[in-house]
Design an enzyme around this catalytic site. Structure first.
Site, PDB file in Angstrom:
ATOM      1  N   ALA A 102     -37.270 -98.553 -23.878  1.00 59.52           N
ATOM      2  CA  ALA A 102     -36.009 -98.750 -23.054  1.00 59.52           C
ATOM      3  C   ALA A 102     -35.247 -99.592 -23.171  1.00 59.52           C
ATOM      4  O   ALA A 102     -36.069-100.623 -23.988  1.00 59.52           O
ATOM      5  CB  ALA A 102     -37.094 -99.310 -21.787  1.00 59.52           C
ATOM      6  N   GLN A 107     -32.296 -95.278 -24.788  1.00 59.58           N
ATOM      7  CA  GLN A 107     -33.239 -95.133 -23.026  1.00 59.58           C
ATOM      8  C   GLN A 107     -32.240 -96.111 -22.867  1.00 59.58           C
ATOM      9  O   GLN A 107     -32.637 -97.827 -23.096  1.00 59.58           O
ATOM     10  CB  GLN A 107     -34.380 -94.440 -23.255  1.00 59.58           C
ATOM     11  CG  GLN A 107     -34.616 -94.981 -21.901  1.00 59.58           C
ATOM     12  CD  GLN A 107     -35.989 -95.121 -21.173  1.00 59.58           C
ATOM     13  OE1 GLN A 107     -36.824 -95.807 -21.412  1.00 59.58           O
ATOM     14  NE2 GLN A 107     -37.165 -93.934 -20.531  1.00 59.58           N
ATOM     15  N   TYR A 133     -38.502 -98.823 -12.418  1.00 64.72           N
ATOM     16  CA  TYR A 133     -37.705-100.052 -12.624  1.00 64.72           C
ATOM     17  C   TYR A 133     -36.812 -99.972 -11.816  1.00 64.72           C
ATOM     18  O   TYR A 133     -36.960 -99.130 -10.907  1.00 64.72           O
ATOM     19  CB  TYR A 133     -36.919 -99.958 -13.992  1.00 64.72           C
ATOM     20  CG  TYR A 133     -38.506 -99.662 -15.610  1.00 64.72           C
ATOM     21  CD1 TYR A 133     -38.983-101.563 -14.434  1.00 64.72           C
ATOM     22  CD2 TYR A 133     -39.054 -99.145 -15.513  1.00 64.72           C
ATOM     23  CE1 TYR A 133     -39.873-101.728 -15.814  1.00 64.72           C
ATOM     24  CE2 TYR A 133     -40.282 -99.300 -16.513  1.00 64.72           C
ATOM     25  CZ  TYR A 133     -40.618-100.325 -16.388  1.00 64.72           C
ATOM     26  OH  TYR A 133     -41.428-101.293 -17.568  1.00 64.72           O
ATOM     27  N   ARG A 160     -34.399 -89.622 -16.769  1.00 69.26           N
ATOM     28  CA  ARG A 160     -35.735 -90.541 -16.185  1.00 69.26           C
ATOM     29  C   ARG A 160     -35.975 -90.166 -15.035  1.00 69.26           C
ATOM     30  O   ARG A 160     -35.227 -91.216 -14.695  1.00 69.26           O
ATOM     31  CB  ARG A 160     -36.790 -90.809 -18.205  1.00 69.26           C
ATOM     32  CG  ARG A 160     -38.318 -91.108 -16.852  1.00 69.26           C
ATOM     33  CD  ARG A 160     -38.770 -91.585 -18.120  1.00 69.26           C
ATOM     34  NE  ARG A 160     -38.811 -90.792 -19.254  1.00 69.26           N
ATOM     35  CZ  ARG A 160     -40.361 -91.160 -19.915  1.00 69.26           C
ATOM     36  NH1 ARG A 160     -41.914 -91.440 -19.732  1.00 69.26           N
ATOM     37  NH2 ARG A 160     -40.569 -90.016 -21.021  1.00 69.26           N
ATOM     38  N   ARG A 209     -48.089 -91.284 -25.969  1.00 66.83           N
ATOM     39  CA  ARG A 209     -49.286 -91.745 -27.423  1.00 66.83           C
ATOM     40  C   ARG A 209     -49.369 -90.636 -27.985  1.00 66.83           C
ATOM     41  O   ARG A 209     -50.015 -91.689 -29.244  1.00 66.83           O
ATOM     42  CB  ARG A 209     -50.252 -91.976 -26.494  1.00 66.83           C
ATOM     43  CG  ARG A 209     -49.920 -93.307 -25.422  1.00 66.83           C
ATOM     44  CD  ARG A 209     -50.772 -93.558 -24.320  1.00 66.83           C
ATOM     45  NE  ARG A 209     -50.716 -92.528 -23.269  1.00 66.83           N
ATOM     46  CZ  ARG A 209     -51.429 -92.376 -21.874  1.00 66.83           C
ATOM     47  NH1 ARG A 209     -52.476 -92.789 -21.654  1.00 66.83           N
ATOM     48  NH2 ARG A 209     -51.748 -90.954 -21.337  1.00 66.83           N
TER      49      ARG A 209
HETATM   50  C1  LIG Z   1     -46.652 -98.340 -25.542  1.00 68.69           C
HETATM   51  C2  LIG Z   1     -46.423 -98.023 -24.625  1.00 68.69           C
HETATM   52  C3  LIG Z   1     -45.302 -97.608 -24.584  1.00 68.69           C
HETATM   53  C4  LIG Z   1     -44.084 -96.801 -23.054  1.00 68.69           C
HETATM   54  N1  LIG Z   1     -42.762 -97.422 -23.083  1.00 68.69           N
HETATM   55  C5  LIG Z   1     -42.068 -96.694 -21.954  1.00 68.69           C
HETATM   56  C6  LIG Z   1     -40.741 -96.949 -21.938  1.00 68.69           C
HETATM   57  O1  LIG Z   1     -39.409 -98.285 -22.983  1.00 68.69           O
HETATM   58  N2  LIG Z   1     -39.729 -96.689 -21.582  1.00 68.69           N
HETATM   59  C7  LIG Z   1     -40.846 -95.282 -20.602  1.00 68.69           C
HETATM   60  O2  LIG Z   1     -39.837 -94.275 -20.597  1.00 68.69           O
HETATM   61  N3  LIG Z   1     -41.606 -95.458 -20.800  1.00 68.69           N
HETATM   62  C8  LIG Z   1     -42.333 -96.094 -21.290  1.00 68.69           C
HETATM   63  N4  LIG Z   1     -43.663 -95.307 -21.920  1.00 68.69           N
HETATM   64  C9  LIG Z   1     -44.513 -94.587 -20.839  1.00 68.69           C
HETATM   65  C10 LIG Z   1     -44.092 -92.802 -21.635  1.00 68.69           C
HETATM   66  O3  LIG Z   1     -42.946 -92.411 -22.269  1.00 68.69           O
HETATM   67  C11 LIG Z   1     -45.208 -91.893 -21.176  1.00 68.69           C
HETATM   68  O4  LIG Z   1     -43.951 -91.109 -20.208  1.00 68.69           O
HETATM   69  C12 LIG Z   1     -46.065 -92.601 -20.998  1.00 68.69           C
HETATM   70  O5  LIG Z   1     -46.421 -92.878 -22.276  1.00 68.69           O
HETATM   71  C13 LIG Z   1     -46.642 -91.064 -21.059  1.00 68.69           C
HETATM   72  O6  LIG Z   1     -46.976 -89.990 -21.603  1.00 68.69           O
HETATM   73  P1  LIG Z   1     -47.931 -89.980 -22.717  1.00 68.69           P
HETATM   74  O7  LIG Z   1     -49.584 -89.191 -21.768  1.00 68.69           O
HETATM   75  O8  LIG Z   1     -47.782 -88.820 -23.969  1.00 68.69           O
HETATM   76  O9  LIG Z   1     -48.503 -90.964 -23.498  1.00 68.69           O
HETATM   77  C14 LIG Z   1     -44.081 -96.288 -22.942  1.00 68.69           C
HETATM   78  C15 LIG Z   1     -45.873 -95.737 -23.027  1.00 68.69           C
HETATM   79  C16 LIG Z   1     -46.757 -96.650 -24.002  1.00 68.69           C
HETATM   80  C17 LIG Z   1     -47.753 -96.087 -24.232  1.00 68.69           C
END
Ligand SMILES: Cc1cc2nc3c(=O)[nH]c(=O)nc-3n(C[C@H](O)[C@H](O)[C@H](O)COP(=O)(O)O)c2cc1C
Length: 356
Positions: A59, A101, A182, A230, A326
């Site tokens: 973001a 993003q 947000y 998103r 992740r």
């Molecule tokens: C360290 C971290 C930072 C994240 N920062 C953002 C972000 O900047 N923008 C966003 O839309 N989602 C952010 N997320 C959410 C992830 O993009 C994702 O939607 C969420 O972790 C679920 O997916 P996963 O199970 O594959 O981790 C973040 C997640 C993590 C773990």
């Protein structure tokens, strides 16, 4: 369509994705003055080496007040654009595509770095009083007062300017972050939007800021550049005012009519989500419903961790893109490993050939 798999290319306007694997945006809390640095180059660059088709940056704030923490990335000045160019170029050299993003954190602004507990930083301590749709206080950490209509117009302009800067920086696409509690989400969900002017009340008014921003961005970016949004498909709340999947279907249809190409269906953001609600592919049904009811291209995100699981989402046509966060922190080379596991022949960087 029936034969699509994780390694089938996908054309979205002028953008050709070589496979269906997308690096989900992940805040790194590692920038200073909004400037990306070597950390971002290596972090995003290694996932490009790893074979992802599309990398979506963390973001990235459209204005200083859009930031959540002091170490977020930004794209509101030329210096930041130049710093991004370096990252974009390296990602392109690896045969991957990159989207930025764009985001404004609204009521979630003015927080400390996670290392310092992500605590609210008051104006007396060098922060600011964040502004949002309404003066919400979700818990002890989020404070805000309502934006005036003029301030809303300024924020919309910041998004449009940031979109133009993204084009200058060489990004292949833009994703608007309209989820996770947000700013855009603070407007479209009546759980927090209590306004009674043209930005509050009815569904159409609450989605107004997002739709107007999309329309204006579409006018300043190239016709062949795809636009992603998103959303939080649901609020994960039982409250009568909560945002529901039916609202997301309706919103996605309107966004599609206004030039949005892809919806990434995430969820939540106002309240802590109980761990019991998180299980493999837990948010895939949101992408599936939005895709089947509107025909828009969707990205599924959330607890996608294995090649077989990601492949099944695509082959069964539940979503068009597997958006992974992740698992990419654990393994930047997830796509190369997935191809080996699924016995798909994809190009491997010559430097790494002996490992795959
Ligand atoms: C360290 C971290 C930072 C994240 N920062 C953002 C972000 O900047 N923008 C966003 O839309 N989602 C952010 N997320 C959410 C992830 O993009 C994702 O939607 C969420 O972790 C679920 O997916 P996963 O199970 O594959 O981790 C973040 C997640 C993590 C773990």
């Amino acid at each position: 369509m029936a034969n699509n798999n994780l390694f089938t290319p996908l054309q979205i306007r002028g953008l050709e994705l070589k496979n269906r694997i997308v690096v989900s945006p992940m805040q790194q809390y590692s920038a200073t003055d909004g400037l990306v640095n070597n950390w971002h180059l290596v972090h995003l660059g290694s996932r490009a080496v790893g074979g992802a088709a599309l990398i979506i940056t963390e973001a990235t704030a459209v204005s200083p007040r859009g930031m959540n923490t002091p170490n977020d990335t930004g794209i509101w000045n030329d210096e930041q654009v130049n710093a991004w160019k370096n990252v974009v170029q390296f990602v392109h050299e690896q045969g991957a595509k990159i989207a930025v993003q764009l985001w404004h954190s609204g009521a979630k602004g003015s927080h400390s770095h996670p290392r310092d507990g992500m605590k609210y930083i008051s104006a007396e301590n060098g922060g600011w009083l964040p502004k949002s749709a309404s003066p919400i206080k979700l818990d002890d950490t989020y404070h805000s007062e309502a934006l005036s209509v003029e301030e809303i117009a300024d924020i919309r302009s910041s998004f449009v300017n940031a979109a133009m800067r993204a084009v200058t920086a060489g990004f292949d696409s833009i994703e608007l972050h309209a989820g996770h509690g947000y700013l855009f989400h603070q407007f479209y969900s009546s759980y927090v939007n209590r306004r009674d002017d043209e930005y509050g009340g009815s569904f159409e008014r609450r989605i107004g800021l997002l739709v107007e921003t999309v329309k204006q961005i579409r006018q300043v970016i190239p016709e062949d550049m795809p636009l992603f949004v998103r959303i939080s498909a649901v609020d994960y709340l039982e409250d009568d005012d909560a945002w529901r999947i039916e609202d997301s279907v309706k919103l996605s249809r309107i966004l599609k009519e206004n030039g949005v190409d892809v919806i990434t269906a995430s969820a939540g953001g106002f309240v802590f989500l109980d761990k019991s609600r998180v299980y493999p592919s837990y948010q895939v049904p949101f992408a599936e419903k939005i895709k089947s009811e509107t025909g828009i291209i969707t990205g599924a995100v959330g607890a996608i961790t294995s090649p077989e699981q990601a492949n099944e989402i695509i082959t069964s046509n539940k979503a068009d893109l597997a958006v992974i966060a992740r698992e990419f922190l654990r393994d930047p080379y997830f796509p190369l490993r997935a191809a080996a596991k699924l016995e798909k022949d994809i190009p491997v960087p010559f430097q790494y050939k002996r490992a795959f």
